[in-house]
Design a protein around this motif. Structure first.
Motif, mmCIF file in Angstrom:
data_model
loop_
_atom_site.group_PDB
_atom_site.id
_atom_site.type_symbol
_atom_site.label_atom_id
_atom_site.label_comp_id
_atom_site.label_asym_id
_atom_site.label_seq_id
_atom_site.Cartn_x
_atom_site.Cartn_y
_atom_site.Cartn_z
ATOM 1 N N ARG A 73 0.841 -1.188 0.000
ATOM 2 C CA ARG A 73 0.000 0.000 0.000
ATOM 3 C C ARG A 73 0.881 1.244 0.000
ATOM 4 N NH1 ARG A 73 -0.248 2.688 4.806
ATOM 5 N NH2 ARG A 73 0.233 1.569 6.730
ATOM 6 N N VAL A 88 -5.465 1.584 1.832
ATOM 7 C CA VAL A 88 -5.956 0.635 0.827
ATOM 8 C C VAL A 88 -4.804 -0.232 0.327
ATOM 9 C CG1 VAL A 88 -6.971 0.413 -1.463
ATOM 10 C CG2 VAL A 88 -7.837 2.132 0.124
ATOM 11 N N TRP A 89 -5.016 -1.550 0.354
ATOM 12 C CA TRP A 89 -3.978 -2.496 -0.047
ATOM 13 C C TRP A 89 -4.171 -2.947 -1.487
ATOM 14 C CZ3 TRP A 89 0.113 -3.718 3.077
ATOM 15 C CH2 TRP A 89 0.002 -3.370 4.428
ATOM 16 N N ASN A 90 -3.060 -3.227 -2.154
ATOM 17 C CA ASN A 90 -3.082 -3.774 -3.509
ATOM 18 C C ASN A 90 -2.344 -5.105 -3.510
ATOM 19 O OD1 ASN A 90 -3.931 -1.438 -5.564
ATOM 20 N ND2 ASN A 90 -2.698 -0.544 -3.949
ATOM 21 N N ILE A 135 4.399 0.493 1.784
ATOM 22 C CA ILE A 135 4.405 -0.450 2.901
ATOM 23 C C ILE A 135 4.084 -1.843 2.345
ATOM 24 C CG2 ILE A 135 3.444 -1.003 5.159
ATOM 25 C CD1 ILE A 135 4.717 1.774 5.042
#
Lengths: 123, 140
Positions: free
Chosen positions: B84, B90-92, B132
């Motif tokens: 992210r 929000v994570w990818n 991160i």
């Protein structure tokens, strides 16, 4: 017969088949109290939610925001843990597929979103 | 001393084995899956070698940051990871990173993470905010 299980006051070990639990290394253990096991605490499939949509999924409260594996063949997507018990999945536009070496073909892609909530903290 | 191993009747006429993580009493009825190191009722399990978070700061040269294992595994491990923007929650998945902060111009490809038998490496953004990475390394 190979010794496979060792239980002492110091812990429990189970070796892989063919490995003596008394002499095997930690890498050869099927189970050791020195390492954790990955566990899927909840998994599911969300029917094609369409592009640019948001889906909230209630997940078990583990006391932290957990690591989640998400996959979808059709859309770009992101995910967010808005709390310890809510997983928010957001689809974006459909993934653009191009292939310079083949004649244009119609590819039917599955828009369902699959997820697995793990027993590990994500951050 | 904390009870960490329990085996015997688990109800419903079944027998099983449970092991709690350090600091958790395996006999505590409030001990949930997340506090167990092992439970024979699990249908599948995979041992974890290492897990953590890596902060990749900006470096315009297009380089990778390294997490060393401190040991050499028997094979290149499977690694689960997500990334992210440090300014977002929000994570990818790594397969869908925004190439705007990458060096995707190298052969038209971009690998956010590289795995070896003794380390993993995460790409450091060439621009924008730091990234991160959250990762779980599974024992081969």
């Amino acid at each position: 017969m190979t010794n496979r299980v060792l239980l002492t006051s110091g812990g429990l070990w189970v070796s892989q088949p063919g490995v003596d639990v008394l002499t095997g290394t930690d890498d050869q253990m099927l189970f050791s109290m020195a390492t954790e096991c990955l566990q899927v605490v909840q998994s599911g499939v969300i029917s094609d939610p369409g592009a640019n949509s948001t889906t909230n999924v209630t997940i078990p409260d583990q006391g932290f925001k957990p690591f989640v594996i998400v996959s979808c063949d059709k859309y770009n997507f992101t995910f967010e843990l808005t709390s310890n018990t809510n997983l928010r999945l957001k689809t974006q536009s459909a993934v653009s597929l191009t292939n310079d070496n083949l004649a244009p073909t119609v590819i039917t892609r599955d828009g369902s979103v699959r997820y697995a909530v793990l027993n590990q903290v994500i951050e | 001393m904390t009870n960490r191993v329990a085996f015997g009747a688990v109800g419903g006429g079944a027998f099983g084995l449970k092991v709690s993580k350090p600091g958790y009493d395996v006999l505590d009825s409030g001990t949930i899956d997340a506090k167990l190191a092992f439970d024979s009722s699990w249908t599948k399990a995979q041992r974890i070698y290492l897990s953590g978070v890596y902060t990749a700061t900006v470096n315009p040269s297009g380089v990778y940051g390294t997490v060393n294992f401190g040991a050499t595994l028997s094979a290149v491990p499977t690694v689960l990871a997500a990334v992210r923007d440090s300014a977002s929650s929000v994570w990818n998945p790594l397969e869908q990173v925004n190439t705007g902060w990458s060096n995707a111009n190298i052969d038209g490809q971009f690998q956010a993470m590289l795995a070896y038998v003794d380390r993993i490496q995460f790409f450091r953004p060439i621009t924008g905010n730091s990234r991160i990475y959250s990762y779980i390394v599974l024992l081969p």
